[in-house]
Design a protein around this motif. Structure first.
Motif, PDB file in Angstrom:
ATOM      1  N   ASN A  31       0.850  -1.178   0.000  1.00 22.07           N
ATOM      2  CA  ASN A  31       0.000   0.000   0.000  1.00 22.07           C
ATOM      3  C   ASN A  31       0.890   1.235   0.000  1.00 22.07           C
ATOM      4  O   ASN A  31       2.107   1.135   0.232  1.00 22.07           O
ATOM      5  N   ILE A  32       0.313   2.376  -0.274  1.00 26.52           N
ATOM      6  CA  ILE A  32       1.057   3.622  -0.184  1.00 26.52           C
ATOM      7  C   ILE A  32       0.188   4.640   0.544  1.00 26.52           C
ATOM      8  O   ILE A  32      -1.041   4.645   0.384  1.00 26.52           O
ATOM      9  N   GLN A  33       0.829   5.424   1.369  1.00 24.62           N
ATOM     10  CA  GLN A  33       0.123   6.431   2.152  1.00 24.62           C
ATOM     11  C   GLN A  33       0.666   7.809   1.799  1.00 24.62           C
ATOM     12  O   GLN A  33       1.827   7.951   1.415  1.00 24.62           O
ATOM     13  N   TRP A  34      -0.188   8.801   1.939  1.00 25.49           N
ATOM     14  CA  TRP A  34       0.196  10.189   1.694  1.00 25.49           C
ATOM     15  C   TRP A  34      -0.083  11.019   2.949  1.00 25.49           C
ATOM     16  O   TRP A  34      -1.119  10.842   3.600  1.00 25.49           O
ATOM     17  N   TYR A  35       0.856  11.903   3.239  1.00 28.35           N
ATOM     18  CA  TYR A  35       0.757  12.782   4.399  1.00 28.35           C
ATOM     19  C   TYR A  35       1.048  14.215   3.970  1.00 28.35           C
ATOM     20  O   TYR A  35       1.785  14.454   3.012  1.00 28.35           O
ATOM     21  N   LYS A  36       0.469  15.165   4.731  1.00 33.50           N
ATOM     22  CA  LYS A  36       0.750  16.571   4.500  1.00 33.50           C
ATOM     23  C   LYS A  36       1.280  17.172   5.796  1.00 33.50           C
ATOM     24  O   LYS A  36       0.715  16.935   6.874  1.00 33.50           O
ATOM     25  N   GLN A  37       2.329  17.956   5.675  1.00 37.51           N
ATOM     26  CA  GLN A  37       2.889  18.630   6.846  1.00 37.51           C
ATOM     27  C   GLN A  37       2.911  20.135   6.555  1.00 37.51           C
ATOM     28  O   GLN A  37       3.620  20.584   5.655  1.00 37.51           O
ATOM     29  N   ARG A  38       2.136  20.879   7.321  1.00 45.88           N
ATOM     30  CA  ARG A  38       2.142  22.335   7.183  1.00 45.88           C
ATOM     31  C   ARG A  38       3.422  22.874   7.814  1.00 45.88           C
ATOM     32  O   ARG A  38       3.999  22.234   8.708  1.00 45.88           O
ATOM     33  N   PRO A  39       3.877  24.045   7.383  1.00 49.83           N
ATOM     34  CA  PRO A  39       5.073  24.631   7.981  1.00 49.83           C
ATOM     35  C   PRO A  39       4.938  24.750   9.493  1.00 49.83           C
ATOM     36  O   PRO A  39       3.931  25.260  10.003  1.00 49.83           O
ATOM     37  N   GLY A  85       2.521  23.487   2.027  1.00 51.04           N
ATOM     38  CA  GLY A  85       3.052  22.494   2.960  1.00 51.04           C
ATOM     39  C   GLY A  85       3.934  21.511   2.224  1.00 51.04           C
ATOM     40  O   GLY A  85       4.210  21.668   1.033  1.00 51.04           O
ATOM     41  N   THR A  86       4.366  20.506   2.941  1.00 50.27           N
ATOM     42  CA  THR A  86       5.178  19.449   2.340  1.00 50.27           C
ATOM     43  C   THR A  86       4.352  18.178   2.284  1.00 50.27           C
ATOM     44  O   THR A  86       3.762  17.773   3.287  1.00 50.27           O
ATOM     45  N   TYR A  87       4.334  17.573   1.120  1.00 45.52           N
ATOM     46  CA  TYR A  87       3.557  16.356   0.900  1.00 45.52           C
ATOM     47  C   TYR A  87       4.517  15.164   0.842  1.00 45.52           C
ATOM     48  O   TYR A  87       5.476  15.150   0.080  1.00 45.52           O
ATOM     49  N   PHE A  88       4.260  14.178   1.674  1.00 42.64           N
ATOM     50  CA  PHE A  88       5.086  12.983   1.754  1.00 42.64           C
ATOM     51  C   PHE A  88       4.296  11.757   1.321  1.00 42.64           C
ATOM     52  O   PHE A  88       3.129  11.601   1.684  1.00 42.64           O
ATOM     53  N   CYS A  89       4.960  10.881   0.594  1.00 42.99           N
ATOM     54  CA  CYS A  89       4.401   9.551   0.384  1.00 42.99           C
ATOM     55  C   CYS A  89       5.177   8.603   1.277  1.00 42.99           C
ATOM     56  O   CYS A  89       6.314   8.896   1.681  1.00 42.99           O
ATOM     57  N   ALA A  90       4.584   7.470   1.602  1.00 37.83           N
ATOM     58  CA  ALA A  90       5.241   6.509   2.474  1.00 37.83           C
ATOM     59  C   ALA A  90       4.728   5.119   2.164  1.00 37.83           C
ATOM     60  O   ALA A  90       3.538   4.929   1.911  1.00 37.83           O
ATOM     61  N   GLY A  91       5.655   4.159   2.201  1.00 37.49           N
ATOM     62  CA  GLY A  91       5.271   2.784   1.977  1.00 37.49           C
ATOM     63  C   GLY A  91       5.753   1.897   3.103  1.00 37.49           C
ATOM     64  O   GLY A  91       6.755   2.229   3.764  1.00 37.49           O
ATOM     65  N   MET A  99       6.131  -0.251  10.165  1.00 36.52           N
ATOM     66  CA  MET A  99       7.254   0.627   9.849  1.00 36.52           C
ATOM     67  C   MET A  99       7.082   1.169   8.443  1.00 36.52           C
ATOM     68  O   MET A  99       6.872   0.408   7.495  1.00 36.52           O
ATOM     69  N   LEU A 100       7.132   2.484   8.314  1.00 41.41           N
ATOM     70  CA  LEU A 100       6.983   3.123   7.013  1.00 41.41           C
ATOM     71  C   LEU A 100       8.298   3.745   6.561  1.00 41.41           C
ATOM     72  O   LEU A 100       9.043   4.299   7.363  1.00 41.41           O
ATOM     73  N   THR A 101       8.538   3.651   5.262  1.00 43.32           N
ATOM     74  CA  THR A 101       9.646   4.389   4.649  1.00 43.32           C
ATOM     75  C   THR A 101       9.038   5.591   3.956  1.00 43.32           C
ATOM     76  O   THR A 101       8.171   5.443   3.083  1.00 43.32           O
ATOM     77  N   PHE A 102       9.489   6.784   4.344  1.00 44.28           N
ATOM     78  CA  PHE A 102       8.945   8.013   3.786  1.00 44.28           C
ATOM     79  C   PHE A 102       9.803   8.508   2.630  1.00 44.28           C
ATOM     80  O   PHE A 102      11.042   8.387   2.651  1.00 44.28           O
ATOM     81  N   GLY A 103       9.136   9.073   1.647  1.00 40.44           N
ATOM     82  CA  GLY A 103       9.853   9.802   0.608  1.00 40.44           C
ATOM     83  C   GLY A 103      10.375  11.106   1.191  1.00 40.44           C
ATOM     84  O   GLY A 103      10.007  11.497   2.305  1.00 40.44           O
ATOM     85  N   GLY A 104      11.227  11.787   0.429  1.00 41.40           N
ATOM     86  CA  GLY A 104      11.821  13.016   0.911  1.00 41.40           C
ATOM     87  C   GLY A 104      10.860  14.187   0.962  1.00 41.40           C
ATOM     88  O   GLY A 104      11.161  15.228   1.555  1.00 41.40           O
ATOM     89  N   GLY A 105       9.696  14.034   0.347  1.00 40.28           N
ATOM     90  CA  GLY A 105       8.686  15.080   0.396  1.00 40.28           C
ATOM     91  C   GLY A 105       8.808  16.070  -0.747  1.00 40.28           C
ATOM     92  O   GLY A 105       9.890  16.276  -1.312  1.00 40.28           O
ATOM     93  N   THR A 106       7.694  16.675  -1.087  1.00 39.04           N
ATOM     94  CA  THR A 106       7.660  17.782  -2.044  1.00 39.04           C
ATOM     95  C   THR A 106       7.077  18.978  -1.318  1.00 39.04           C
ATOM     96  O   THR A 106       5.950  18.919  -0.819  1.00 39.04           O
ATOM     97  N   ARG A 107       7.870  20.040  -1.282  1.00 42.32           N
ATOM     98  CA  ARG A 107       7.407  21.252  -0.607  1.00 42.32           C
ATOM     99  C   ARG A 107       6.687  22.136  -1.610  1.00 42.32           C
ATOM    100  O   ARG A 107       7.281  22.551  -2.616  1.00 42.32           O
ATOM    101  N   LEU A 108       5.426  22.396  -1.339  1.00 45.53           N
ATOM    102  CA  LEU A 108       4.601  23.216  -2.220  1.00 45.53           C
ATOM    103  C   LEU A 108       4.464  24.618  -1.661  1.00 45.53           C
ATOM    104  O   LEU A 108       4.073  24.794  -0.519  1.00 45.53           O
TER     105      LEU A 108
END
Lengths: 112, 114
Positions: A31-39, A85-91, A99-108
């Motif tokens: 599966n893949i998950q998506w997260y958002k992190q506001r500044p 914010g920064t959007y992360f995917c994780a698998g 345990m999830l491995t996160f991508g480095g994120g894309t800062r929008l």
């Protein structure tokens, strides 16, 4: 080991423009998950995709899981300043446990 | 329902000291995971606890340790602090099985080592 890569690293858009971030895994994901992190904030879970080729929408956000379950994308239509914010995917790491491995994120960044 | 609570929110420590961070998960969530977030390395997995047992461990030195109590609350400890340990430490709780619906993160503890 398993790697999850995201591109682009940064993206500046004018308010109203569309935005897409891409996520690629070195291994097939259950599966893949998506997260958002506001500044200044913490990551907030957005969605989980499980099926090959799955597409899910949340208002202006469209999430897609690739047919081979190794890539995913998040597309935002007509960005707003609230999308900043920064959007992360994780698998799941080795598709086991929590345990999830996160991508480095894309800062929008959105210019009003 | 209450979210994930992490204490303290901010911490300043000196090199060589040790620190303990606390995390109270969402009620009913028995899996607690810890992540270190830095601008250069992103979100790095530290460890996961479930039913008081460490179920997974990331690639961090032995100075980083943790534990989980019978009420699912978790603590992580970093001994002999180094400048590079300055980071945002995030705790996340989740349902324990593979079909969990994502992590719920706490607000984090921002650790500064001087």
């Amino acid at each position: 080991g398993q790697q999850v890569m995201q591109i682009p690293q940064y993206q500046h858009v004018q308010e109203g423009e569309d935005f897409t971030t891409y996520c690629n895994s070195s291994t097939t994901l259950s599966n893949i998950q998506w997260y958002k992190q506001r500044p200044g904030g913490h990551p907030v879970f957005l969605i989980q995709l499980v099926k090959s080729g799955e597409v899910k929408k949340q208002k202006r956000l469209t999430f897609q899981f690739g047919e081979a379950k190794k890539n995913s994308s998040l597309h935002i239509t007509a960005t707003q300043t609230t999308d900043v914010g920064t959007y992360f995917c994780a698998g799941p790491y080795n598709n086991a446990g929590n345990m999830l491995t996160f991508g480095g994120g894309t800062r929008l960044m959105v210019k009003p | 329902k209450a979210g994930v609570t992490q204490t303290p929110r901010y911490l300043i420590k000196t090199r060589g000291q040790q620190v303990t961070l606390s995390c109270s998960p969402i009620s009913g969530h028995r899996s607690v995971s810890w992540y270190q977030q830095t601008p250069g390395q992103g979100l790095q997995f530290l460890f996961e606890y479930f039913s008081e047992t460490q179920r997974n461990k990331g690639n961090f030195p032995g100075r980083f340790s943790g534990r989980q109590f019978s009420n699912s609350r978790s603590e992580m400890n970093v001994s002999t602090l180094e400048l590079g340990d300055s980071a945002l430490y995030l705790c996340a709780s989740s349902l324990p099985n593979r079909e969990s619906y994502g992590y719920t993160f706490g607000s984090g503890t921002r650790l500064t080592v001087v």
